[in-house]
Design a protein around this motif. Structure first.
Motif, PDB file in Angstrom:
ATOM      1  N   ASP A 197       0.827  -1.199   0.000  1.00 38.52           N
ATOM      2  CA  ASP A 197       0.000   0.000   0.000  1.00 38.52           C
ATOM      3  C   ASP A 197       0.863   1.250   0.000  1.00 38.52           C
ATOM      4  O   ASP A 197       0.612   2.203  -0.734  1.00 38.52           O
ATOM      5  N   LEU A 198       1.904   1.259   0.825  1.00 38.67           N
ATOM      6  CA  LEU A 198       2.770   2.423   0.918  1.00 38.67           C
ATOM      7  C   LEU A 198       3.487   2.694  -0.394  1.00 38.67           C
ATOM      8  O   LEU A 198       3.622   3.837  -0.821  1.00 38.67           O
ATOM      9  N   ARG A 199       3.937   1.621  -1.047  1.00 37.86           N
ATOM     10  CA  ARG A 199       4.635   1.807  -2.322  1.00 37.86           C
ATOM     11  C   ARG A 199       3.701   2.394  -3.370  1.00 37.86           C
ATOM     12  O   ARG A 199       4.092   3.276  -4.148  1.00 37.86           O
ATOM     13  N   VAL A 200       2.453   1.917  -3.418  1.00 39.54           N
ATOM     14  CA  VAL A 200       1.483   2.449  -4.376  1.00 39.54           C
ATOM     15  C   VAL A 200       1.213   3.914  -4.094  1.00 39.54           C
ATOM     16  O   VAL A 200       1.175   4.749  -5.005  1.00 39.54           O
ATOM     17  N   LEU A 201       1.037   4.267  -2.824  1.00 37.46           N
ATOM     18  CA  LEU A 201       0.764   5.650  -2.465  1.00 37.46           C
ATOM     19  C   LEU A 201       1.906   6.558  -2.897  1.00 37.46           C
ATOM     20  O   LEU A 201       1.684   7.634  -3.443  1.00 37.46           O
ATOM     21  N   ARG A 202       3.140   6.121  -2.671  1.00 31.22           N
ATOM     22  CA  ARG A 202       4.274   6.974  -3.018  1.00 31.22           C
ATOM     23  C   ARG A 202       4.400   7.166  -4.525  1.00 31.22           C
ATOM     24  O   ARG A 202       4.841   8.217  -4.985  1.00 31.22           O
ATOM     25  N   ARG A 203       4.019   6.157  -5.298  1.00 33.47           N
ATOM     26  CA  ARG A 203       4.092   6.306  -6.754  1.00 33.47           C
ATOM     27  C   ARG A 203       3.070   7.325  -7.243  1.00 33.47           C
ATOM     28  O   ARG A 203       3.279   7.988  -8.250  1.00 33.47           O
ATOM     29  N   MET A 204       1.947   7.450  -6.536  1.00 31.59           N
ATOM     30  CA  MET A 204       0.878   8.335  -6.996  1.00 31.59           C
ATOM     31  C   MET A 204       1.067   9.775  -6.553  1.00 31.59           C
ATOM     32  O   MET A 204       0.614  10.695  -7.211  1.00 31.59           O
ATOM     33  N   LEU A 205       1.747   9.990  -5.434  1.00 33.22           N
ATOM     34  CA  LEU A 205       1.840  11.340  -4.906  1.00 33.22           C
ATOM     35  C   LEU A 205       2.814  12.192  -5.709  1.00 33.22           C
ATOM     36  O   LEU A 205       3.913  11.762  -6.017  1.00 33.22           O
ATOM     37  N   PRO A 206       2.444  13.455  -6.022  1.00 35.60           N
ATOM     38  CA  PRO A 206       3.360  14.340  -6.720  1.00 35.60           C
ATOM     39  C   PRO A 206       4.352  15.002  -5.781  1.00 35.60           C
ATOM     40  O   PRO A 206       5.300  15.611  -6.202  1.00 35.60           O
ATOM     41  N   VAL A 207       4.120  14.945  -4.480  1.00 34.45           N
ATOM     42  CA  VAL A 207       5.069  15.481  -3.506  1.00 34.45           C
ATOM     43  C   VAL A 207       5.275  14.411  -2.446  1.00 34.45           C
ATOM     44  O   VAL A 207       4.421  13.573  -2.222  1.00 34.45           O
ATOM     45  N   PRO A 208       6.429  14.425  -1.774  1.00 26.91           N
ATOM     46  CA  PRO A 208       6.693  13.379  -0.793  1.00 26.91           C
ATOM     47  C   PRO A 208       5.924  13.626   0.489  1.00 26.91           C
ATOM     48  O   PRO A 208       5.515  14.727   0.785  1.00 26.91           O
ATOM     49  N   VAL A 209       5.744  12.566   1.250  1.00 24.87           N
ATOM     50  CA  VAL A 209       5.094  12.721   2.539  1.00 24.87           C
ATOM     51  C   VAL A 209       5.959  13.550   3.471  1.00 24.87           C
ATOM     52  O   VAL A 209       5.498  14.054   4.475  1.00 24.87           O
ATOM     53  N   GLU A 210       7.243  13.751   3.138  1.00 27.04           N
ATOM     54  CA  GLU A 210       8.098  14.624   3.925  1.00 27.04           C
ATOM     55  C   GLU A 210       7.519  16.022   4.018  1.00 27.04           C
ATOM     56  O   GLU A 210       7.914  16.807   4.861  1.00 27.04           O
ATOM     57  N   ARG A 211       6.577  16.353   3.143  1.00 30.91           N
ATOM     58  CA  ARG A 211       5.921  17.665   3.217  1.00 30.91           C
ATOM     59  C   ARG A 211       5.236  17.825   4.563  1.00 30.91           C
ATOM     60  O   ARG A 211       5.102  18.915   5.071  1.00 30.91           O
ATOM     61  N   ASP A 212       4.777  16.710   5.158  1.00 29.11           N
ATOM     62  CA  ASP A 212       4.124  16.758   6.449  1.00 29.11           C
ATOM     63  C   ASP A 212       5.022  16.242   7.571  1.00 29.11           C
ATOM     64  O   ASP A 212       4.927  16.693   8.688  1.00 29.11           O
ATOM     65  N   PHE A 213       5.887  15.277   7.249  1.00 26.67           N
ATOM     66  CA  PHE A 213       6.776  14.718   8.253  1.00 26.67           C
ATOM     67  C   PHE A 213       8.199  14.779   7.700  1.00 26.67           C
ATOM     68  O   PHE A 213       8.565  14.009   6.826  1.00 26.67           O
ATOM     69  N   GLY A 216      -4.617  -1.135  -8.274  1.00 22.17           N
ATOM     70  CA  GLY A 216      -3.384  -0.766  -8.940  1.00 22.17           C
ATOM     71  C   GLY A 216      -3.323   0.714  -9.198  1.00 22.17           C
ATOM     72  O   GLY A 216      -4.226   1.471  -8.909  1.00 22.17           O
ATOM     73  N   ALA A 217      -2.201   1.178  -9.765  1.00 19.04           N
ATOM     74  CA  ALA A 217      -2.005   2.604 -10.020  1.00 19.04           C
ATOM     75  C   ALA A 217      -2.913   3.074 -11.135  1.00 19.04           C
ATOM     76  O   ALA A 217      -3.132   2.380 -12.122  1.00 19.04           O
ATOM     77  N   PRO A 218      -3.464   4.280 -11.025  1.00 20.90           N
ATOM     78  CA  PRO A 218      -4.361   4.791 -12.042  1.00 20.90           C
ATOM     79  C   PRO A 218      -3.601   5.231 -13.275  1.00 20.90           C
ATOM     80  O   PRO A 218      -2.401   5.449 -13.250  1.00 20.90           O
ATOM     81  N   THR A 219      -4.316   5.374 -14.359  1.00 19.60           N
ATOM     82  CA  THR A 219      -3.726   5.863 -15.590  1.00 19.60           C
ATOM     83  C   THR A 219      -4.283   7.238 -15.878  1.00 19.60           C
ATOM     84  O   THR A 219      -5.418   7.546 -15.541  1.00 19.60           O
ATOM     85  N   PRO A 220      -3.480   8.132 -16.510  1.00 20.93           N
ATOM     86  CA  PRO A 220      -3.974   9.459 -16.820  1.00 20.93           C
ATOM     87  C   PRO A 220      -5.228   9.385 -17.678  1.00 20.93           C
ATOM     88  O   PRO A 220      -5.364   8.531 -18.537  1.00 20.93           O
ATOM     89  N   ALA A 221      -6.132  10.292 -17.439  1.00 22.69           N
ATOM     90  CA  ALA A 221      -7.379  10.300 -18.187  1.00 22.69           C
ATOM     91  C   ALA A 221      -7.625  11.672 -18.759  1.00 22.69           C
ATOM     92  O   ALA A 221      -7.267  12.677 -18.174  1.00 22.69           O
ATOM     93  N   THR A 254       5.145  17.433 -15.783  1.00 22.53           N
ATOM     94  CA  THR A 254       4.320  16.240 -15.883  1.00 22.53           C
ATOM     95  C   THR A 254       3.476  16.117 -14.625  1.00 22.53           C
ATOM     96  O   THR A 254       3.891  16.572 -13.552  1.00 22.53           O
ATOM     97  N   ALA A 255       2.308  15.500 -14.773  1.00 22.59           N
ATOM     98  CA  ALA A 255       1.401  15.338 -13.642  1.00 22.59           C
ATOM     99  C   ALA A 255       1.399  13.914 -13.102  1.00 22.59           C
ATOM    100  O   ALA A 255       0.558  13.568 -12.274  1.00 22.59           O
ATOM    101  N   GLY A 256       2.330  13.089 -13.556  1.00 29.22           N
ATOM    102  CA  GLY A 256       2.358  11.719 -13.075  1.00 29.22           C
ATOM    103  C   GLY A 256       1.052  11.013 -13.373  1.00 29.22           C
ATOM    104  O   GLY A 256       0.576  10.997 -14.514  1.00 29.22           O
ATOM    105  N   LYS A 257       0.424  10.443 -12.358  1.00 24.55           N
ATOM    106  CA  LYS A 257      -0.815   9.685 -12.519  1.00 24.55           C
ATOM    107  C   LYS A 257      -2.072  10.523 -12.316  1.00 24.55           C
ATOM    108  O   LYS A 257      -3.184   9.980 -12.368  1.00 24.55           O
ATOM    109  N   LEU A 258      -1.923  11.813 -12.059  1.00 23.37           N
ATOM    110  CA  LEU A 258      -3.088  12.614 -11.678  1.00 23.37           C
ATOM    111  C   LEU A 258      -3.944  13.068 -12.851  1.00 23.37           C
ATOM    112  O   LEU A 258      -5.098  13.417 -12.679  1.00 23.37           O
TER     113      LEU A 258
END
Length: 360
Positions: free
Chosen positions: A8-24, A92-97, A334-338
């Motif tokens: 789950d964590l790996r999937v989340l990190r692939r989708m996020l455009p900024v790291p969770v370090e933004r909060d922690f 799974g990871a989403p695809t751009p739409a 690029t917007a990655g998966k968003l």
């Protein structure tokens, strides 16, 4: 095979455009992991009626092998980037739409000096700040911020997004006790069709109920519990405690926004912050702009891939007080998966108040 927490964590990190370090920040990895997993659990327990837009996915979406992530803010801190990305359907990871996506409009800048003059201009703004009368901060610190959040739902390759305005007001007393109110506005959609689809997914289209939180004395909820140094060199070292310099120049910008979101700064402290900002390599002066609250300010930006995707972090400074009144983040390449257009503003925070007004 059922995905485990690490998957789950790996999937989340692939989708996020900024790291969770933004909060922690780095060095708090265990808190970051705990937050991610607790958020996943909370999202699964939410209900469509009770979860305000942008704060948690309805249970029926989560249980269809989806993931939901809602960014957090410090107990008495600023509103930072919050992405709620719901993946439903086959997993799974989403695809751009090629779907209509609601993103805030870009600001317009009037260039009145070369971009490379950023350090010189910031030096003048720091001088202005240093001569303001508010030299000492005592009593209750009052902060009011308004943030806009990009929320995206991805279902079977189709992306539907909304911009969710959120306002947070807090009062922090010298003994550490605090009172805060968070108000989530109605989500804004690019089209009626997007609104209807969003509602069909179980997401609320109404404003959320105000969330009130009280913190007792001695329960410190801030990252920056001490007053910042007023010497620029000492301040730079102080900021690096939770934002290591090896993470690159953008880490300094993130540290500054974390600080101004948690503390009301005195004139000497604001001046020191601007002098530290002036030392950030690659910082560019964008010109004068009118911010999203109708105020005039001087804008400074930094391009980097801090967070995984090319982005531009922009800070806007009030020329009369030296206060940083806005911060923005824009995807530039690029917007990655968003599936959002490029360029797109993915978050911004408007700092509406930073004073010592007592709670009414």
């Amino acid at each position: 095979m059922t995905p485990g927490p690490d998957d789950d964590l790996r999937v989340l990190r692939r989708m996020l455009p900024v790291p969770v370090e933004r909060d922690f920040p780095p060095g708090r990895r265990h808190q970051r992991e705990e937050h991610l997993m607790s958020t996943l659990s909370q999202a699964g327990e939410s209900t469509a009626a009770g979860a305000p837009a942008g704060r948690g996915a309805p249970a029926r979406i989560f249980r269809r092998r989806g993931l939901a992530l809602a960014g957090t803010v410090a107990a008495v801190g600023a509103l930072t980037l919050s992405l709620t990305l719901v993946v439903s359907g086959t997993g799974g990871a989403p695809t751009p739409a090629a779907a209509a996506v609601a993103t805030p409009k870009l600001l317009t800048y009037v260039q009145d000096a070369p971009g490379q003059d950023a350090p010189e201009i910031l030096g003048r703004l720091a001088d202005t700040a240093a001569h303001r009368p508010d030299t000492v901060i005592t009593g209750t610190e009052h902060l009011k911020n308004r943030g806009w959040y990009l929320n995206s739902s991805v279902d079977d390759g189709k992306t539907t997004s909304a911009v969710v305005p959120t306002e947070r007001e807090s009062w922090i007393n010298p003994d550490g006790s605090a009172h805060s109110i968070t108000r989530t506005g109605a989500p804004e959609f690019p089209t009626d069709k997007a609104r209807a689809y969003w509602k069909k997914q179980g997401w609320s289209t109404e404003p959320g109920k105000p969330e009130v939180k009280d913190t007792q004395a001695g329960v410190e909820g801030r990252m920056w519990k001490d007053r910042p140094p007023t010497d620029p060199e000492a301040l730079k070292t102080w900021l690096e405690k939770d934002h290591p310099a090896e993470n690159g120049p953008a880490e300094t910008v993130v540290a500054i926004t974390d600080l101004i979101g948690e503390r009301v700064l005195s004139a000497p402290e604001r001046a020191a912050v601007l002098r530290v900002l002036a030392t950030v390599p690659g910082l560019r002066y964008e010109g004068t702009t009118t911010d999203r609250a109708g105020r005039t300010g001087k804008a400074f930006s930094l391009d980097s891939d801090h967070g995984g995707l090319p982005n531009r972090k922009t800070l806007i400074v009030d020329p009369a007080t030296g206060r940083i009144i806005d911060d923005e983040e824009t995807l530039t390449e690029t917007a990655g998966k968003l599936g959002v257009p490029i360029p797109s503003v993915i978050s911004y925070t408007v700092y509406l108040a930073a004073d010592t007004a007592p709670r009414q």
